[in-house]
Design a protein around this motif. Structure first.
Motif: not given
Length: 68
Positions: A19-24, A31-34
């Motif tokens: 879950v942590e990996d997926f959230v990261e 962030a990349k999109r922005s």
């Protein structure tokens, strides 16, 4: 209904790590999109359809083709 935090606490440690990996991953993707500049390479791509459809009709067609 349980909160997200409550559901995560119920997971075994290895699944909590997933879950942590997926959230990261999602945060990095966001962030990349922005940071990406707005692309305009599509400009004029539907020009040939102008004689057959109104702008509103094309908008509805685009929603059918690509979803929301």
């Amino acid at each position: 209904m349980k909160t997200l935090e409550e559901m995560i606490r119920e997971l075994p440690p290895e699944l909590r790590q997933e879950v942590e990996d997926f959230v990261e991953f999602l945060l990095q993707k966001r962030a990349k999109r922005s940071l990406e500049p707005l692309r305009l390479d599509w400009k004029g791509a539907l020009q040939d359809l102008r004689a057959h459809f109104t702008a509103v009709e094309l908008q509805h067609k685009a929603q059918e083709w690509w979803g929301d």
